[in-house]
Design an enzyme around this catalytic site. Structure first.
Site, PDB file in Angstrom:
ATOM      1  N   PRO A   5      -6.769 -15.524   7.048  1.00  0.00           N
ATOM      2  CA  PRO A   5      -5.999 -16.729   6.705  1.00  0.00           C
ATOM      3  C   PRO A   5      -5.205 -17.316   7.874  1.00  0.00           C
ATOM      4  O   PRO A   5      -3.979 -17.313   7.892  1.00  0.00           O
ATOM      5  CB  PRO A   5      -5.076 -16.242   5.590  1.00  0.00           C
ATOM      6  CG  PRO A   5      -4.829 -14.807   5.947  1.00  0.00           C
ATOM      7  CD  PRO A   5      -6.135 -14.308   6.528  1.00  0.00           C
ATOM      8  N   CYS A   6      -5.920 -17.870   8.838  1.00  0.00           N
ATOM      9  CA  CYS A   6      -5.271 -18.428  10.030  1.00  0.00           C
ATOM     10  C   CYS A   6      -4.349 -19.597   9.686  1.00  0.00           C
ATOM     11  O   CYS A   6      -3.433 -19.907  10.452  1.00  0.00           O
ATOM     12  CB  CYS A   6      -6.311 -18.842  11.058  1.00  0.00           C
ATOM     13  SG  CYS A   6      -7.646 -19.833  10.392  1.00  0.00           S
TER      14      CYS A   6
END
Length: 196
Positions: free
Chosen positions: A155-156
């Protein structure tokens, strides 16, 4: 994000791919014999999403042949998990098998820290860099996340610039898409939800 760093050419070839609807548009994913090899957040249309997903990955089959492959359970889990996350379910997606062969060791370390960020929470590039041992690695952390081939399983979008600013985001829609994904999760960078 699924940027196109040079190291992606050393990745395993996909043996299948699919595209699927989510709350933010059509995503796509590709799998290998060892797990999910790439996920692509929405581009303006499905063809563009598939093209960006496959950019830099070795091709041993045509796109039509890859689309005809039956998704294994790992791919189905990634697809359903991504759909649930992007409609607001607080899923960590930490059990999705990712094929990280060919991903540099530094990026793997960054992705492990990023994957541990819970839905609705955020961290900064600097915080991740400090955890890696040197705040001066902040730019390198950003570059690794800019080439993340596994968003949103890695989940950048939960990693922000200093001062809770959105920072970069290489997905179509840029920072606005990042803020939209954070809003879906109930995260409030800077203390307020975006108005969209």
């Amino acid at each position: 994000m699924s940027g196109n760093p040079a190291w992606r050419v050393n990745r395993p070839a996909a043996i299948g791919l699919c595209h699927f609807e989510t709350g933010i548009g059509d995503c796509a994913l590709a799998w290998s014999d060892a797990g999910v090899v790439a996920i692509q957040l929405p581009e303006p249309d499905v063809a563009s999403t598939l093209e960006r997903l496959l950019r830099g990955l070795p091709m041993q089959q045509t796109v039509s042949e890859l689309l005809a492959a039956r998704p294994p359970q790992t791919a189905l889990d990634a697809m359903h998990g991504t759909q649930a996350l992007l409609r607001g379910e607080a899923l960590g997606l930490t059990d999705i098998e990712l094929d990280m062969r060919g991903v540099p060791e530094f990026a793997i370390r960054v992705y492990a820290l990023t994957r541990a960020i819970a839905p609705g929470d955020t961290r900064t590039y600097g915080e991740l860099a400090r955890e890696l041992g040197d705040v001066n690695l902040s730019r390198a952390v950003g570059q690794a996340l800019g080439g993340n081939p596994f968003a949103p399983v890695i989940p950048c979008h939960r990693v922000l610039a200093a001062g809770d600013r959105s920072g970069g985001f290489s997905s179509h829609g840029g920072a606005e898409q990042k803020l939209r994904m954070l809003a879906i999760e109930g995260a409030c960078p800077g203390g307020t939800l975006p108005l969209f």
